[in-house]
Design an enzyme around this catalytic site. Sequence first.
Site, PDB file in Angstrom:
ATOM      1  N   CYS A 142       0.816  -1.091  -0.155  1.00 16.09           N
ATOM      2  CA  CYS A 142      -0.059   0.126  -0.094  1.00 16.09           C
ATOM      3  C   CYS A 142       1.050   1.156  -0.120  1.00 16.09           C
ATOM      4  CB  CYS A 142      -0.905   0.014   1.277  1.00 16.09           C
ATOM      5  SG  CYS A 142      -2.067   1.053   1.078  1.00 16.09           S
ATOM      6  N   HIS A 183      -3.721  -4.983   0.155  1.00  9.85           N
ATOM      7  CA  HIS A 183      -3.225  -5.391   1.632  1.00  9.85           C
ATOM      8  C   HIS A 183      -3.099  -6.960   1.489  1.00  9.85           C
ATOM      9  CE1 HIS A 183      -2.707  -1.649   4.023  1.00  9.85           C
ATOM     10  NE2 HIS A 183      -3.638  -1.260   3.247  1.00  9.85           N
ATOM     11  N   GLU A 186      -2.025  -8.809   3.639  1.00 10.32           N
ATOM     12  CA  GLU A 186      -1.923  -9.248   5.123  1.00 10.32           C
ATOM     13  C   GLU A 186      -3.619  -9.097   5.342  1.00 10.32           C
ATOM     14  OE1 GLU A 186      -0.928  -6.216   3.986  1.00 10.32           O
ATOM     15  OE2 GLU A 186      -1.534  -5.011   5.731  1.00 10.32           O
TER      16      GLU A 186
END
Lengths: 248, 206
Positions: B83, B187, B189
Amino acid sequence: MLRKRLVTVLTFNDGVLFRTKDFLPDYRYTLNFVDAWSVDEIVVLDVTRPGSGQRANFLEVVRRFAGKCFVPLAAGGGLRHLDDVREMMGIGADKVVVNSAAIRRPEFITEIARAYGAQCVVVCIDARKRAEGGYEVFADFASSPTGLTPENWAQEAVRRGAGEILIQAVDRDGSLEGYDLELCRAVADAVDVPVLILGGAGQWQHFVEGFREARASAVCTQNIYHFTETAIKSAKTFLTKAGIEIRP
Amino acid sequence: MTATIAIVDYGLGNLTSVAGAVERLGFLPRLAADPAALETADKFILPGVGAFGDGMAELHRRGLADALNRLVLGAGRPILGICLGAQLLARGSAEFGDHRGLGWLDAEVVRIDPADTNLRVPHVGWNELRRKRDSVLFKNVPDDALFYYVHSFHICGDRDVITGETDYGGPVTATVEKGRIYGTQFHPEKSQRHGLTVLRNFLEEG
């Protein structure tokens, strides 16, 4: 194409999950319970009244969710200063939710946006219907009238850097009778950032109405009563059949 | 021996989730807030929640920018920017004024400007990845995989570095790559199974 979102809002009192409907603790929750869902985003809110609990207990909740749930996490409740935000982001929140502190000190929104980007700031607006018509924004756990209208406050919040607006119809909370579509639509028409609708969802069709009629980018529900592993899948199947583009 | 992954801590990023994901994948995450902590790592992750200007200022103030220049550009150690972390790899950004980035990618960071005015900015939510070039990051990732985005700006520039895009009223850059420098606007994650796959690809083969 960007999918519409189904968001779970979980409220915690002193680190214990509460169903807001009747303000009773719910000890059934576990992290696995959340991780297994196909929920698109999680919002955790600390609703501990000042002086009646340990902040550390809520921070531990955020830390656990952040470390174990690989979905987006927004955290809020009791954030007043940039240091509070820094702490929340430091332990794993992707976004913060601000409410009363931003009403009292709107520049707080700008401070967060400057440090973390506008996409990090969700401004939660608690609104109640006025007897004489229209809506009014309430602060301090929806107990203090502010004289602000939701549309005007949402516009100011966005001007100051809010990346999303979470509009909550306080009177519908826990009612299961459906969202206040008029309230959300008015806010969604007033701003050009994503608007999340909260308060009153009781059946899957209410989600469809939230997207279609209220122009919400995300529908939220707080009543975890619905949220077993099959419930989210069932909701998403329903939405897909209704023609709403949603992540399976 | 398991590779050590330094998660660059510049005071703004969301480190917990990234560290949690790296750990879940069986690698050792280590938060690195100073150059010494970077030295001994095999790979770097530059995570990403924050504003561009503040992010760069902190990277410089902590001596991390110089160290990364040396270890990534000089020694060729792999890095994954996520990001904002991906945006920092570019030359500069117009977010809240003009700011200079690490300058490793021939690209600029600009505000998303969807052609359809009904589309709201920031771009928040799950959206498809459209591959423009092959990348080791895409191994075992299905064509229609959805990833989670939350951003108002994206990377614009040299077509050679853009490996993937998503559609939001026009193309929005999703992934960038140059040598062993990788970036994802989404993202990983926060993107459940497919996100963890992308992260695993970087950790194992990046």
